[in-house]
Write a protein that holds these residues in place. Structure first.
Motif, mmCIF file in Angstrom:
data_model
loop_
_atom_site.group_PDB
_atom_site.id
_atom_site.type_symbol
_atom_site.label_atom_id
_atom_site.label_comp_id
_atom_site.label_asym_id
_atom_site.label_seq_id
_atom_site.Cartn_x
_atom_site.Cartn_y
_atom_site.Cartn_z
ATOM 1 N N SER A 98 0.847 -1.192 0.000
ATOM 2 C CA SER A 98 0.000 0.000 0.000
ATOM 3 C C SER A 98 0.879 1.238 0.000
ATOM 4 C CB SER A 98 -0.891 -0.002 1.242
ATOM 5 O OG SER A 98 -1.628 1.188 1.324
ATOM 6 N N THR A 99 0.588 2.172 -0.869
ATOM 7 C CA THR A 99 1.246 3.475 -0.886
ATOM 8 C C THR A 99 0.153 4.522 -0.825
ATOM 9 O OG1 THR A 99 3.069 2.629 -2.212
ATOM 10 C CG2 THR A 99 2.772 5.002 -2.179
ATOM 11 N N GLY A 100 0.308 5.465 0.083
ATOM 12 C CA GLY A 100 -0.715 6.491 0.249
ATOM 13 C C GLY A 100 -0.184 7.866 -0.094
ATOM 14 N N ALA A 101 -1.090 8.818 -0.248
ATOM 15 C CA ALA A 101 -0.725 10.196 -0.540
ATOM 16 C C ALA A 101 -1.685 11.129 0.168
ATOM 17 C CB ALA A 101 -0.754 10.438 -2.035
ATOM 18 N N VAL A 102 -1.172 12.292 0.547
ATOM 19 C CA VAL A 102 -2.004 13.340 1.132
ATOM 20 C C VAL A 102 -1.897 14.546 0.213
ATOM 21 C CG1 VAL A 102 -2.352 14.865 3.116
ATOM 22 C CG2 VAL A 102 -1.603 12.503 3.475
ATOM 23 N N ARG A 145 -15.579 26.820 -6.278
ATOM 24 C CA ARG A 145 -15.750 25.388 -6.550
ATOM 25 C C ARG A 145 -15.134 24.945 -7.874
ATOM 26 N NH1 ARG A 145 -20.425 22.207 -3.893
ATOM 27 N NH2 ARG A 145 -20.680 23.900 -2.444
ATOM 28 N N GLY A 146 -15.292 25.729 -8.914
ATOM 29 C CA GLY A 146 -14.776 25.367 -10.226
ATOM 30 C C GLY A 146 -13.261 25.355 -10.303
ATOM 31 N N LYS A 147 -12.595 26.034 -9.377
ATOM 32 C CA LYS A 147 -11.132 26.119 -9.377
ATOM 33 C C LYS A 147 -10.499 25.200 -8.334
ATOM 34 C CE LYS A 147 -7.543 29.636 -9.040
ATOM 35 N NZ LYS A 147 -7.230 31.020 -8.769
ATOM 36 N N ARG A 148 -11.235 24.893 -7.302
ATOM 37 C CA ARG A 148 -10.713 24.217 -6.103
ATOM 38 C C ARG A 148 -9.993 22.905 -6.392
ATOM 39 N NH1 ARG A 148 -15.380 23.531 -2.116
ATOM 40 N NH2 ARG A 148 -15.353 25.769 -2.429
ATOM 41 N N ASN A 149 -10.545 22.050 -7.240
ATOM 42 C CA ASN A 149 -9.977 20.716 -7.437
ATOM 43 C C ASN A 149 -9.222 20.544 -8.748
ATOM 44 O OD1 ASN A 149 -10.856 19.635 -4.943
ATOM 45 N ND2 ASN A 149 -12.919 19.546 -5.770
ATOM 46 N N ARG A 150 -8.850 21.638 -9.366
ATOM 47 C CA ARG A 150 -8.033 21.542 -10.577
ATOM 48 C C ARG A 150 -6.651 21.008 -10.205
ATOM 49 N NH1 ARG A 150 -9.156 27.427 -13.331
ATOM 50 N NH2 ARG A 150 -11.342 27.045 -13.849
ATOM 51 N N PRO A 151 -6.034 20.261 -11.107
ATOM 52 C CA PRO A 151 -4.699 19.728 -10.799
ATOM 53 C C PRO A 151 -3.688 20.812 -10.433
ATOM 54 C CG PRO A 151 -5.584 18.640 -12.727
ATOM 55 C CD PRO A 151 -6.544 19.750 -12.381
ATOM 56 N N GLU A 152 -3.751 21.964 -11.097
ATOM 57 C CA GLU A 152 -2.783 23.032 -10.799
ATOM 58 C C GLU A 152 -3.049 23.710 -9.453
ATOM 59 O OE1 GLU A 152 -5.847 24.857 -13.649
ATOM 60 O OE2 GLU A 152 -4.800 22.953 -13.473
ATOM 61 N N GLU A 153 -4.194 23.446 -8.858
ATOM 62 C CA GLU A 153 -4.547 24.001 -7.544
ATOM 63 C C GLU A 153 -4.435 22.952 -6.435
ATOM 64 O OE1 GLU A 153 -5.344 27.198 -6.830
ATOM 65 O OE2 GLU A 153 -4.977 27.735 -8.912
ATOM 66 N N THR A 154 -3.948 21.761 -6.765
ATOM 67 C CA THR A 154 -3.829 20.666 -5.812
ATOM 68 C C THR A 154 -2.352 20.378 -5.567
ATOM 69 O OG1 THR A 154 -5.887 19.736 -6.634
ATOM 70 C CG2 THR A 154 -4.475 18.262 -5.380
ATOM 71 N N MET A 155 -1.977 20.289 -4.292
ATOM 72 C CA MET A 155 -0.572 20.080 -3.937
ATOM 73 C C MET A 155 -0.396 18.722 -3.269
ATOM 74 S SD MET A 155 -0.114 23.812 -2.276
ATOM 75 C CE MET A 155 -1.872 24.020 -1.975
ATOM 76 N N LEU A 156 0.563 17.979 -3.742
ATOM 77 C CA LEU A 156 0.942 16.728 -3.089
ATOM 78 C C LEU A 156 1.871 17.101 -1.939
ATOM 79 C CD1 LEU A 156 1.152 13.624 -2.957
ATOM 80 C CD2 LEU A 156 3.051 13.802 -4.566
ATOM 81 N N VAL A 157 1.456 16.806 -0.706
ATOM 82 C CA VAL A 157 2.264 17.213 0.442
ATOM 83 C C VAL A 157 2.960 16.051 1.142
ATOM 84 C CG1 VAL A 157 1.054 19.369 0.873
ATOM 85 C CG2 VAL A 157 0.207 17.305 1.923
ATOM 86 N N VAL A 158 2.404 14.849 1.030
ATOM 87 C CA VAL A 158 3.012 13.695 1.698
ATOM 88 C C VAL A 158 2.777 12.445 0.862
ATOM 89 C CG1 VAL A 158 2.998 12.233 3.756
ATOM 90 C CG2 VAL A 158 2.587 14.665 4.011
#
Length: 72
Positions: A10-14, A23-36
């Motif tokens: 299992s490999t997880g990500a946060v 709402r229209g901008k919130r979940n765009r890939p460029e607005e999402t950061m991989l932190v862990v």
């Protein structure tokens, strides 16, 4: 969890998004950061996950209180 030749892995990500964004901008890939990224071979316990996330949560609390972070 994924079954592999040697057993289960299992490999997880946060990921972090800014909830204040529209709402229209919130979940765009460029607005999402991989932190862990949490390496396997098994999922962490809740206590282990809390320890992994603690430094990030502390920094987010400081940002919320108005502290300025200088980056390189």
């Amino acid at each position: 969890m994924k079954k592999s030749r040697n057993g289960t892995h299992s490999t997880g990500a946060v990921y972090l998004t800014i909830a204040n964004n529209p709402r229209g901008k919130r979940n765009r890939p460029e607005e999402t950061m991989l932190v862990v990224v949490i390496a396997g071979p098994s999922e962490p316990t809740q206590e282990q996950l809390n320890r992994i996330l603690e430094p990030m949560v502390n920094d987010l609390r400081k940002l919320y209180m108005g502290e300025v972070f200088h980056t390189f």
